[in-house]
Write a protein that holds these residues in place. Structure first.
Motif, PDB file in Angstrom:
ATOM      1  N   MET A   1       9.322   9.593  -0.280  1.00 52.40           N
ATOM      2  CA  MET A   1       9.349   8.900  -0.713  1.00 52.40           C
ATOM      3  C   MET A   1       7.609   8.480  -0.058  1.00 52.40           C
ATOM      4  SD  MET A   1       9.477   4.516  -1.263  1.00 52.40           S
ATOM      5  CE  MET A   1      10.855   4.681  -2.431  1.00 52.40           C
ATOM      6  N   ARG A   2       6.471   8.491  -0.777  1.00 52.57           N
ATOM      7  CA  ARG A   2       5.146   7.903  -0.502  1.00 52.57           C
ATOM      8  C   ARG A   2       4.856   6.436  -0.707  1.00 52.57           C
ATOM      9  NH1 ARG A   2       1.951  13.393  -3.721  1.00 52.57           N
ATOM     10  NH2 ARG A   2       2.004  14.907  -2.360  1.00 52.57           N
ATOM     11  N   ILE A   3       4.337   6.954   0.400  1.00 50.31           N
ATOM     12  CA  ILE A   3       3.903   5.016   0.377  1.00 50.31           C
ATOM     13  C   ILE A   3       2.334   4.948   1.258  1.00 50.31           C
ATOM     14  CG2 ILE A   3       4.613   2.823   1.410  1.00 50.31           C
ATOM     15  CD1 ILE A   3       7.426   3.469   1.919  1.00 50.31           C
ATOM     16  N   ASP A   4       2.351   3.944   0.501  1.00 49.07           N
ATOM     17  CA  ASP A   4       0.455   3.448   0.907  1.00 49.07           C
ATOM     18  C   ASP A   4      -0.002   2.100   0.766  1.00 49.07           C
ATOM     19  OD1 ASP A   4      -1.255   6.539   0.418  1.00 49.07           O
ATOM     20  OD2 ASP A   4       0.001   6.961  -1.817  1.00 49.07           O
ATOM     21  N   VAL A   5      -0.422   2.088   2.177  1.00 45.06           N
ATOM     22  CA  VAL A   5      -0.593   0.289   2.667  1.00 45.06           C
ATOM     23  C   VAL A   5      -2.421   0.454   2.464  1.00 45.06           C
ATOM     24  CG1 VAL A   5      -0.006  -0.972   3.887  1.00 45.06           C
ATOM     25  CG2 VAL A   5       0.927   0.729   3.967  1.00 45.06           C
ATOM     26  N   ILE A   6      -2.584  -0.426   1.070  1.00 42.79           N
ATOM     27  CA  ILE A   6      -4.302  -1.599   1.433  1.00 42.79           C
ATOM     28  C   ILE A   6      -4.490  -2.106   2.288  1.00 42.79           C
ATOM     29  CG2 ILE A   6      -5.761  -1.280   0.167  1.00 42.79           C
ATOM     30  CD1 ILE A   6      -5.007   0.166  -2.217  1.00 42.79           C
ATOM     31  N   VAL A   7      -5.211  -2.220   3.523  1.00 44.49           N
ATOM     32  CA  VAL A   7      -4.987  -4.075   4.250  1.00 44.49           C
ATOM     33  C   VAL A   7      -6.463  -4.094   4.235  1.00 44.49           C
ATOM     34  CG1 VAL A   7      -5.084  -4.661   6.796  1.00 44.49           C
ATOM     35  CG2 VAL A   7      -3.339  -2.960   5.671  1.00 44.49           C
ATOM     36  N   ASN A   8      -6.585  -5.028   3.401  1.00 44.35           N
ATOM     37  CA  ASN A   8      -8.494  -5.302   3.409  1.00 44.35           C
ATOM     38  C   ASN A   8      -8.507  -6.913   4.659  1.00 44.35           C
ATOM     39  OD1 ASN A   8     -10.083  -7.157   3.107  1.00 44.35           O
ATOM     40  ND2 ASN A   8      -9.477  -8.640   2.203  1.00 44.35           N
ATOM     41  N   ALA A   9      -9.349  -5.735   5.638  1.00 41.87           N
ATOM     42  CA  ALA A   9      -9.621  -5.095   7.167  1.00 41.87           C
ATOM     43  C   ALA A   9     -10.560  -6.683   7.634  1.00 41.87           C
ATOM     44  CB  ALA A   9     -10.182  -4.048   7.655  1.00 41.87           C
ATOM     45  N   ILE A  10     -11.321  -7.131   6.244  1.00 45.97           N
ATOM     46  CA  ILE A  10     -12.098  -8.190   6.754  1.00 45.97           C
ATOM     47  C   ILE A  10     -10.902  -9.802   6.171  1.00 45.97           C
ATOM     48  CG2 ILE A  10     -14.295  -7.116   7.086  1.00 45.97           C
ATOM     49  CD1 ILE A  10     -14.503  -8.419   3.612  1.00 45.97           C
ATOM     50  N   ALA A  11     -10.141  -9.282   5.296  1.00 44.26           N
ATOM     51  CA  ALA A  11      -9.654 -11.187   5.239  1.00 44.26           C
ATOM     52  C   ALA A  11      -9.124 -11.588   6.875  1.00 44.26           C
ATOM     53  CB  ALA A  11      -8.267 -10.480   4.757  1.00 44.26           C
ATOM     54  N   ARG A  12      -8.832 -12.718   6.355  1.00 43.18           N
ATOM     55  CA  ARG A  12      -9.104 -13.899   7.900  1.00 43.18           C
ATOM     56  C   ARG A  12      -7.885 -13.375   8.327  1.00 43.18           C
ATOM     57  NH1 ARG A  12      -7.824 -19.924   6.154  1.00 43.18           N
ATOM     58  NH2 ARG A  12      -9.163 -19.015   4.248  1.00 43.18           N
TER      59      ARG A  12
ATOM     60  N   ILE B   1      -5.419   7.761  -4.370  1.00 39.96           N
ATOM     61  CA  ILE B   1      -4.544   7.875  -4.357  1.00 39.96           C
ATOM     62  C   ILE B   1      -3.636   8.026  -6.301  1.00 39.96           C
ATOM     63  CG2 ILE B   1      -1.955   5.437  -4.904  1.00 39.96           C
ATOM     64  CD1 ILE B   1      -3.499   4.316  -2.804  1.00 39.96           C
ATOM     65  N   ALA B   2      -4.151   7.525  -6.949  1.00 41.38           N
ATOM     66  CA  ALA B   2      -3.437   7.598  -8.324  1.00 41.38           C
ATOM     67  C   ALA B   2      -3.727   9.299  -8.449  1.00 41.38           C
ATOM     68  CB  ALA B   2      -4.379   6.958  -9.034  1.00 41.38           C
ATOM     69  N   ALA B   3      -4.433  10.136  -8.047  1.00 34.86           N
ATOM     70  CA  ALA B   3      -4.539  11.225  -8.388  1.00 34.86           C
ATOM     71  C   ALA B   3      -3.371  11.744  -7.838  1.00 34.86           C
ATOM     72  CB  ALA B   3      -5.611  11.542  -7.426  1.00 34.86           C
ATOM     73  N   ARG B   4      -3.129  11.931  -6.061  1.00 33.17           N
ATOM     74  CA  ARG B   4      -2.330  12.057  -5.440  1.00 33.17           C
ATOM     75  C   ARG B   4      -1.073  12.232  -5.896  1.00 33.17           C
ATOM     76  NH1 ARG B   4      -0.124  10.025  -1.212  1.00 33.17           N
ATOM     77  NH2 ARG B   4      -1.069   8.335  -0.317  1.00 33.17           N
ATOM     78  N   GLY B   5      -0.834  10.570  -6.605  1.00 30.20           N
ATOM     79  CA  GLY B   5       0.970  10.270  -6.406  1.00 30.20           C
ATOM     80  C   GLY B   5       1.239   9.134  -5.650  1.00 30.20           C
ATOM     81  N   SER B   6       1.964   8.333  -5.620  1.00 32.38           N
ATOM     82  CA  SER B   6       2.479   7.322  -4.603  1.00 32.38           C
ATOM     83  C   SER B   6       3.938   6.706  -5.371  1.00 32.38           C
ATOM     84  CB  SER B   6       1.408   6.275  -4.957  1.00 32.38           C
ATOM     85  OG  SER B   6       2.079   5.612  -3.060  1.00 32.38           O
ATOM     86  N   ASP B   7       4.547   6.411  -4.410  1.00 33.82           N
ATOM     87  CA  ASP B   7       5.664   6.338  -4.858  1.00 33.82           C
ATOM     88  C   ASP B   7       5.695   4.278  -4.616  1.00 33.82           C
ATOM     89  OD1 ASP B   7       7.728   8.531  -5.522  1.00 33.82           O
ATOM     90  OD2 ASP B   7       7.379   8.371  -3.574  1.00 33.82           O
ATOM     91  N   LEU B   8       5.356   3.983  -4.136  1.00 35.26           N
ATOM     92  CA  LEU B   8       4.500   2.709  -3.429  1.00 35.26           C
ATOM     93  C   LEU B   8       3.260   2.132  -2.869  1.00 35.26           C
ATOM     94  CD1 LEU B   8       6.292  -0.371  -3.218  1.00 35.26           C
ATOM     95  CD2 LEU B   8       7.152   0.619  -1.138  1.00 35.26           C
ATOM     96  N   VAL B   9       2.776   1.314  -3.852  1.00 35.70           N
ATOM     97  CA  VAL B   9       2.169   0.461  -3.447  1.00 35.70           C
ATOM     98  C   VAL B   9       1.443  -0.664  -2.914  1.00 35.70           C
ATOM     99  CG1 VAL B   9      -0.301   0.507  -3.588  1.00 35.70           C
ATOM    100  CG2 VAL B   9       0.327   2.499  -4.390  1.00 35.70           C
ATOM    101  N   LEU B  10       1.483  -1.140  -1.152  1.00 36.42           N
ATOM    102  CA  LEU B  10       1.254  -2.369  -1.073  1.00 36.42           C
ATOM    103  C   LEU B  10       0.575  -2.448  -0.406  1.00 36.42           C
ATOM    104  CD1 LEU B  10       4.636  -0.910   2.065  1.00 36.42           C
ATOM    105  CD2 LEU B  10       4.801  -2.253  -0.353  1.00 36.42           C
ATOM    106  N   LEU B  11      -0.369  -4.075  -0.666  1.00 38.32           N
ATOM    107  CA  LEU B  11      -1.721  -4.416  -0.356  1.00 38.32           C
ATOM    108  C   LEU B  11      -1.398  -5.854   0.285  1.00 38.32           C
ATOM    109  CD1 LEU B  11      -2.454  -5.587  -3.519  1.00 38.32           C
ATOM    110  CD2 LEU B  11      -3.082  -2.897  -2.706  1.00 38.32           C
ATOM    111  N   SER B  12      -2.316  -5.823   2.111  1.00 39.85           N
ATOM    112  CA  SER B  12      -2.014  -6.640   2.697  1.00 39.85           C
ATOM    113  C   SER B  12      -3.607  -7.382   3.037  1.00 39.85           C
ATOM    114  CB  SER B  12      -1.922  -6.727   3.637  1.00 39.85           C
ATOM    115  OG  SER B  12      -2.120  -7.133   4.857  1.00 39.85           O
ATOM    116  N   GLY B  13      -3.518  -8.626   2.411  1.00 42.00           N
ATOM    117  CA  GLY B  13      -4.704  -9.133   2.530  1.00 42.00           C
ATOM    118  C   GLY B  13      -4.127 -10.482   2.013  1.00 42.00           C
ATOM    119  N   GLY B  14      -5.620 -10.747   1.342  1.00 37.14           N
ATOM    120  CA  GLY B  14      -5.373 -12.850   1.061  1.00 37.14           C
ATOM    121  C   GLY B  14      -5.071 -11.852  -0.529  1.00 37.14           C
ATOM    122  N   ASP B  15      -5.623 -14.047  -1.268  1.00 38.55           N
ATOM    123  CA  ASP B  15      -5.872 -13.725  -2.820  1.00 38.55           C
ATOM    124  C   ASP B  15      -6.932 -12.502  -3.448  1.00 38.55           C
ATOM    125  OD1 ASP B  15      -3.560 -15.869  -2.118  1.00 38.55           O
ATOM    126  OD2 ASP B  15      -5.191 -17.455  -2.789  1.00 38.55           O
ATOM    127  N   GLY B  16      -7.782 -12.302  -2.554  1.00 37.93           N
ATOM    128  CA  GLY B  16      -8.468 -11.745  -3.202  1.00 37.93           C
ATOM    129  C   GLY B  16      -7.983 -10.518  -3.314  1.00 37.93           C
TER     130      GLY B  16
END
Length: 72
Positions: A1-12, A50-65
């Protein structure tokens, strides 16, 4: 399974100190690809890659924005 995690490094939570981002790097090691972004333009680049490579799951970590940018 391909998993990608996108973190907003400037989130509080992440901006308070490096320990939260360090913890994310450790938890993703060998399990998921982690992208730490600091500007919206980077988000677009990451999502396109990520879309070009393909992913089974994309997770977002940050805030509302981060969530709003991720779902639109």
């Amino acid at each position: 399974m391909r998993i990608d995690v996108i973190v907003n490094a400037i989130a509080r939570r992440f901006a308070r100190g490096p320990r939260f981002l360090d913890r994310m790097w450790r938890r993703c090691d060998g399990v998921a690809v982690l992208y730490a972004i600091i500007i919206v333009a980077e988000f677009d680049e990451v999502v396109r890659a990520i879309a070009a490579r393909g992913s089974d799951l994309v997770l977002l970590s940050g805030g509302d924005g981060t969530f709003m940018v991720g779902v639109t």
